[in-house]
Design an enzyme around this catalytic site. Structure first.
Site, short mmCIF file in Angstrom:
data_model
loop_
_atom_site.label_atom_id
_atom_site.label_comp_id
_atom_site.label_asym_id
_atom_site.label_seq_id
_atom_site.Cartn_x
_atom_site.Cartn_y
_atom_site.Cartn_z
N GLY A 134 3.37 0.40 3.90
CA GLY A 134 3.73 1.77 3.53
C GLY A 134 3.36 2.77 4.62
N ARG B 212 7.68 -4.21 4.75
CA ARG B 212 6.68 -4.94 3.97
C ARG B 212 6.79 -6.45 4.18
NH1 ARG B 212 3.32 -2.21 1.40
NH2 ARG B 212 3.84 -0.17 0.58
N ASP C 292 -3.23 -6.06 3.24
CA ASP C 292 -2.35 -7.24 3.29
C ASP C 292 -1.87 -7.50 4.72
OD1 ASP C 292 -2.49 -7.88 0.59
OD2 ASP C 292 -0.91 -6.46 0.07
N LYS D 196 -4.89 1.13 8.19
CA LYS D 196 -3.94 2.12 7.69
C LYS D 196 -3.75 1.96 6.19
CE LYS D 196 -0.51 1.02 6.18
NZ LYS D 196 0.66 0.37 5.59
N THR D 197 -3.72 2.96 5.43
CA THR D 197 -3.16 3.03 4.08
C THR D 197 -3.62 4.33 3.44
OG1 THR D 197 -3.00 2.13 1.85
CG2 THR D 197 -5.01 1.57 3.00
N ASP E 217 -3.94 4.71 0.49
CA ASP E 217 -4.73 4.37 -0.70
C ASP E 217 -6.23 4.50 -0.48
OD1 ASP E 217 -2.23 3.76 -1.55
OD2 ASP E 217 -2.61 1.66 -2.01
P1 FBP Z 1 0.18 0.28 1.98
O1 FBP Z 1 -0.97 -0.39 1.30
O2 FBP Z 1 1.12 -0.65 2.63
O3 FBP Z 1 -0.30 1.35 2.93
O4 FBP Z 1 1.05 1.06 0.90
C1 FBP Z 1 0.45 1.79 -0.10
C2 FBP Z 1 1.46 2.45 -1.02
O5 FBP Z 1 1.77 3.75 -0.57
C3 FBP Z 1 0.90 2.46 -2.44
O6 FBP Z 1 0.12 3.59 -2.67
C4 FBP Z 1 2.16 2.38 -3.27
O7 FBP Z 1 1.90 1.77 -4.52
C5 FBP Z 1 3.05 1.52 -2.44
O8 FBP Z 1 2.67 1.72 -1.11
C6 FBP Z 1 4.51 1.86 -2.59
O9 FBP Z 1 5.25 0.89 -1.94
P2 FBP Z 1 6.73 1.08 -1.43
O10 FBP Z 1 6.67 1.98 -0.23
O11 FBP Z 1 7.13 -0.30 -1.03
O12 FBP Z 1 7.52 1.66 -2.54
#
Ligand code: FBP
Length: 487
Positions: A27, A91, A122, A148-149, A151
């Site tokens: 993400g 992803r 991940d 990175k994230t 979250d």
């Molecule tokens: P990452 O862990 O890859 O940084 O992504 C986090 C996130 O933004 C979460 O908060 C959210 O649940 C998810 O990605 C959404 O995924 P997508 O972008 O595939 O809809």
């Protein structure tokens, strides 16, 4: 396409040109472009002939050999900007033997001294496996991860925070503050704000500390206290009744998107659904109803149709439930409305309950990075370059002391394998980087706990306004970091 070339030259800091690849994974999170800029500036400082290649659209770009050559004009156009649009992200992961072999072939052909994986738990798990594979198969490309994230759940003693969290929380807090002022002006709605953050509630907690809503659900607390959906509903109904006594039929409630996975009856249901889907059971209501165990079937069958559908969406390539697509706020507002109607029949509630729904997620992942994220990301990139230049592999960049002035930050690397534990993915236990959840004994949560009863009934709303890029507040770090690291 890739060109055939020699093996990585294994150069160390010492004046020889370096060839490095970067990949943006998972993400979006604000600041990713600055990581790339940091790597670029570092390798160019080692030697003007150093080269940076950016793999396109996530890890798939690595094993298929799709890349851009990053030159000064390219990177200068992206410095301090949000988004991952410079290279694109994805992803997808490097998983099958063919994909590992493809990644090795590409990195060797491009004579890469290093590969910087800019990703979350991940993606960095994948980076660790790739580093081992390269080392075991005679490929001299070093693999370094950058945390990175949005979250905020990729942290430990050596990684104080993942980049993107600061910008995302500041963006959401601005929006929540605006909603609060709107709410206070019209005094006619209960606003349910669902906030991104797949598992951990760090974002919800930080936004609550920033904006002081009437209620904030924290998934980790719900799990620790084994609160069922009905108990969570009752706690919010109590707050609504208390406010109704004061003539207040409005309020703002924050909830993390991941909460559904922490409510015990849903946790059990989702584990079984994940296992069934990993075993090949079709993701249709009829198919899973045939296979679910008695208790889980009972929980599933009582859910509204939209939630059932959302629970059955395909898992992401890492086996995660797509909680960003589950409208838990609507489920909760529904159970609250039913409860209030029961209470109304006993003559104990005469109010109006008008819910409004918001889901803040994608709008916080690609904005201009905050002052903190800009500096942090650039430093992550510079440090990743240094680690590669010094011949190191299988490390995540570690920068500590980030609440102090940038000049005092301490930069280094920490072994990726040190952060791993066993988790069930696609129905099988695998080593993955441990997610850092909200610590109920930690200072940020304790501060929320101490203040939330007052915030529930009084209107202590705070609208922090937009991110500042200049002036006295532009370098302020988020409250979570301040509470965790400052006295
Ligand atoms: P990452 O862990 O890859 O940084 O992504 C986090 C996130 O933004 C979460 O908060 C959210 O649940 C998810 O990605 C959404 O995924 P997508 O972008 O595939 O809809």
């Amino acid at each position: 396409m890739i060109e055939e070339g020699s093996e990585g030259r294994g150069t160390v800091d010492g004046g020889q040109p370096l060839r490095v690849g970067v990949v943006l994974s998972g993400g979006q999170a604000s600041g990713g472009h600055n990581v790339i800029a940091g790597v670029y500036d570092y390798i160019k400082s080692v030697h003007p002939d150093s080269e940076l290649l950016g793999f396109a659209n996530g890890p798939k770009g690595v094993f298929t050999g799709k890349y851009y050559v990053i030159d000064a004009a390219f990177i200068n156009a992206y410095r301090n900007t949000g988004g991952f649009d410079a290279l694109g992200s994805g992803r997808n992961k490097i998983e099958s033997p063919e994909e590992f072999a493809g990644a090795r072939r590409v990195c060797q052909s491009l004579a890469l001294d290093g590969l910087v994986v800019i990703g979350g738990d991940d993606s960095n798990t994948n980076a660790a496996v790739l580093a081992e594979y390269f080392a075991a198969n005679g490929c001299s490309t070093r693999v370094i991860g950058a945390p990175k994230t949005i979250d905020g759940d990729l942290k430990n003693d050596y990684i104080p925070v993942s980049f993107g969290f600061d910008t995302a929380c500041k963006t959401y807090s601005e929006l929540i503050g605006n909603v609060m002022l709107d709410c206070l002006s019209s005094q006619k709605y209960y606003h349910f704000v669902r906030l991104m953050g797949r598992s951990a509630s760090h974002i919800a907690l930080e936004c609550a500390l920033q904006t002081r809503p009437n209620a904030t659900l924290i998934s980790e607390e719900v799990e620790a206290e084994h609160l069922s959906l009905s108990q969570v509903t009752h706690s919010l109904v109590r707050m609504i009744l208390e406010r109704a006594k004061q003539g207040k039929h409005y309020g703002v409630i924050l909830l993390p998107e991941g909460i559904i996975e922490f409510i015990p009856e849903f946790q059990t249901l989702m584990h079984e659904l994940n296992d069934l889907m990993a075993a090949g059971v079709a993701n249709t209501e009829e198919a899973v109803m045939r296979e679910l165990s008695f208790n889980n079937r009972a929980v599933f069958s009582y859910l509204p149709a939209n939630i059932k559908e959302q629970l059955l969406l395909d898992r992401d390539p890492h086996g995660n439930v797509q909680v960003a697509k589950i409208e838990t706020e609507k489920l909760l507002a529904g159970t609250i409305a039913l409860e209030l109607e029961k209470i109304r029949k006993y003559g104990q509630y005469a109010g109006v309950f008008n819910p409004q729904f918001h889901s803040f997620g994608y709008e916080g992942r690609a904005g201009l990075p905050s002052g903190f994220d800009s500096n942090y990301c650039y430093s992550l990139g510079l440090t990743a370059g240094h680690l590669i230049g010094n011949g190191l592999t299988s490390l995540m960049v570690s920068i500590t002391g980030v609440c102090g002035p940038v000049e005092d930050w301490k930069c280094g690397g920490v072994p990726l394998t040190m952060m791993m534990n066993m988790e069930k993915r696609h129905g099988k236990f695998k080593p993955v980087i441990r997610k850092a959840l909200v610590q109920l004994e930690g200072k940020p949560f304790k501060i929320l706990k101490k203040r939330r009863d007052k915030w529930a009934v009084e209107d202590c709303y705070r609208a922090p306004g937009p991110i500042q890029f200049d002036g006295p507040c532009s370098q302020d770090v988020n409250l979570t970091l301040q509470y965790e690291f400052l006295p």
